[in-house]
Design an enzyme around this catalytic site. Structure first.
Site, short mmCIF file in Angstrom:
data_model
loop_
_atom_site.label_atom_id
_atom_site.label_comp_id
_atom_site.label_asym_id
_atom_site.label_seq_id
_atom_site.Cartn_x
_atom_site.Cartn_y
_atom_site.Cartn_z
N TYR A 13 -4.61 -11.59 -11.44
CA TYR A 13 -4.44 -11.09 -10.07
C TYR A 13 -3.01 -11.27 -9.59
O TYR A 13 -2.21 -11.95 -10.24
CB TYR A 13 -5.42 -11.79 -9.13
CG TYR A 13 -5.05 -13.22 -8.79
CD1 TYR A 13 -5.19 -14.24 -9.73
CD2 TYR A 13 -4.54 -13.56 -7.53
CE1 TYR A 13 -4.84 -15.55 -9.42
CE2 TYR A 13 -4.19 -14.87 -7.22
CZ TYR A 13 -4.34 -15.86 -8.17
OH TYR A 13 -3.99 -17.15 -7.87
N LYS A 35 -1.42 -15.69 -14.56
CA LYS A 35 -2.04 -15.72 -13.24
C LYS A 35 -3.49 -15.25 -13.35
O LYS A 35 -3.85 -14.13 -12.97
CB LYS A 35 -1.24 -14.87 -12.24
CG LYS A 35 -1.53 -15.23 -10.80
CD LYS A 35 -0.45 -14.73 -9.88
CE LYS A 35 -0.85 -14.82 -8.42
NZ LYS A 35 -1.13 -16.18 -7.96
N GLU A 48 2.69 -28.40 -10.01
CA GLU A 48 2.82 -27.46 -8.87
C GLU A 48 1.63 -27.66 -7.95
O GLU A 48 0.71 -28.42 -8.25
CB GLU A 48 2.87 -26.03 -9.38
CG GLU A 48 1.58 -25.63 -10.12
CD GLU A 48 1.62 -24.24 -10.74
OE1 GLU A 48 2.33 -23.37 -10.21
OE2 GLU A 48 0.91 -24.04 -11.74
N LEU A 103 2.93 -21.80 -12.93
CA LEU A 103 3.09 -20.37 -12.69
C LEU A 103 4.54 -20.13 -12.27
O LEU A 103 5.07 -20.87 -11.43
CB LEU A 103 2.13 -19.91 -11.59
CG LEU A 103 2.16 -18.39 -11.38
CD1 LEU A 103 1.40 -17.69 -12.50
CD2 LEU A 103 1.59 -18.02 -10.03
#
Ligand code: PMP
Length: 283
Positions: free
Chosen positions: A31, A146, A179, A204
């Site tokens: 996505y 992702k 993250e 990411l």
């Protein structure tokens, strides 16, 4: 509200996908979320580059070529009358009887939705600053893709919410911050260095992160691309996060540690301003 589902524009509440969509059964999908400010998409090309990369890494066919996809994105924004908000794109490996291997001759499936976001609310949040917690990173080792497989991220964000925090920073086995659950993590060290983790399979590659780095480089502002530990995070002069929907968001508390004087730091505020300037100047 209007949603796009495999070739059709449908009222949002009537839009649905098949029970044997592989996104539903295997989280076999990817996505993107693209921010819209003043009717314009921010970093559209970067998001589409990353979408294609995610599909390539998973050997998933694109549901359509890039130019027609961009036309659908514009149509979804237009039909929803969005000036400030986001567009959500999801591609899955399509609908096929449940079986782990890739199905043959099955077209991938494309869904898009859009929604408004309040710029005033976001600005207020940024003025106050937010708090984050730290949690162990329990995700797989391909965090560069992702994927819609977001269960660990969901658990991390819920834990943050339960503790009254806005975000959870995930921590790898070496005690280094990877993250946030849906954001990239940054610190300004005690020495005043702006630090964020280099891209790898561990995080990411945030589009906001990349654009901010580019803007900083343009302005000759120094930056250190390296991992930082939870201890460094706790004792940092400033902490902030980046994402398409948060932009640059100052963090004023990490776990039970107050950062700085408990108000957004000067560098974080300056970087938010730099990023806002970039958004308003990007056509
Ligand atoms: N990390 C993760 C795990 C995310 O889900 C996101 C949001 N897509 C980000 C970082 C930030 O990326 P971006 O700046 O492209 O929104």
């Amino acid at each position: 509200r209007i949603a796009y589902v495999n070739g059709q524009y449908l009222p949002h509440r009537e839009a649905s996908v098949h029970i044997e969509d592989r996104g539903y059964q295997f989280a076999d999908g990817v996505y993107e979320v693209v921010t819209i400010v003043g009717g314009r998409m921010i970093d559209e090309e970067g998001h589409l580059d990353r979408l294609w990369r995610s599909m390539d890494e998973l050997r998933m066919d694109a549901p359509m070529k890039r130019e027609p996809l961009k036309m659908v994105m514009r149509e979804v924004v237009r039909q929803n009358g969005i000036r400030d908000g986001i567009i959500y794109l999801q591609v899955t490996r399509g609908v096929a009887p449940r079986d782990h291997p890739f199905p043959k001759d099955t077209p991938s499936a494309l869904v898009m939705t859009a929604k408004r976001l309040s710029m005033e609310k976001a600005a207020k949040t940024a003025q106050k600053g937010i708090s984050v917690i730290t949690v162990p990173d329990i995700r797989w080792t391909r965090r560069d893709i992702k994927s819609v497989s977001l269960l660990p991220n969901v658990l991390a964000k819920q834990e943050a919410k339960d503790k009254g925090a806005y975000e959870a920073f995930q921590v790898d086995e070496d005690g280094m911050v990877t993250e946030g659950s849906s954001t990239n993590a940054w610190i300004v060290s005690k020495e005043g260095k702006i630090i964020t983790r280099p891209v790898s399979n561990s995080i990411l590659a945030g589009i906001t992160r990349a654009s901010l780095i580019r803007e900083l480089e343009k302005q000759g502002i120094e930056l250190e691309l390296r991992s930082f530990s939870v201890d460094e995070l706790h004792s940092a002069r400033e902490v902030f996060l980046t994402s398409s929907t948060s932009y640059v968001l100052p963090v004023v508390k990490v776990d039970d540690k107050v950062i700085g004087n408990g108000h957004p730091g000067l560098i974080s505020q300056k970087l938010r301003a730099i990023y806002e300037q970039f958004m308003s100047s990007s056509a």
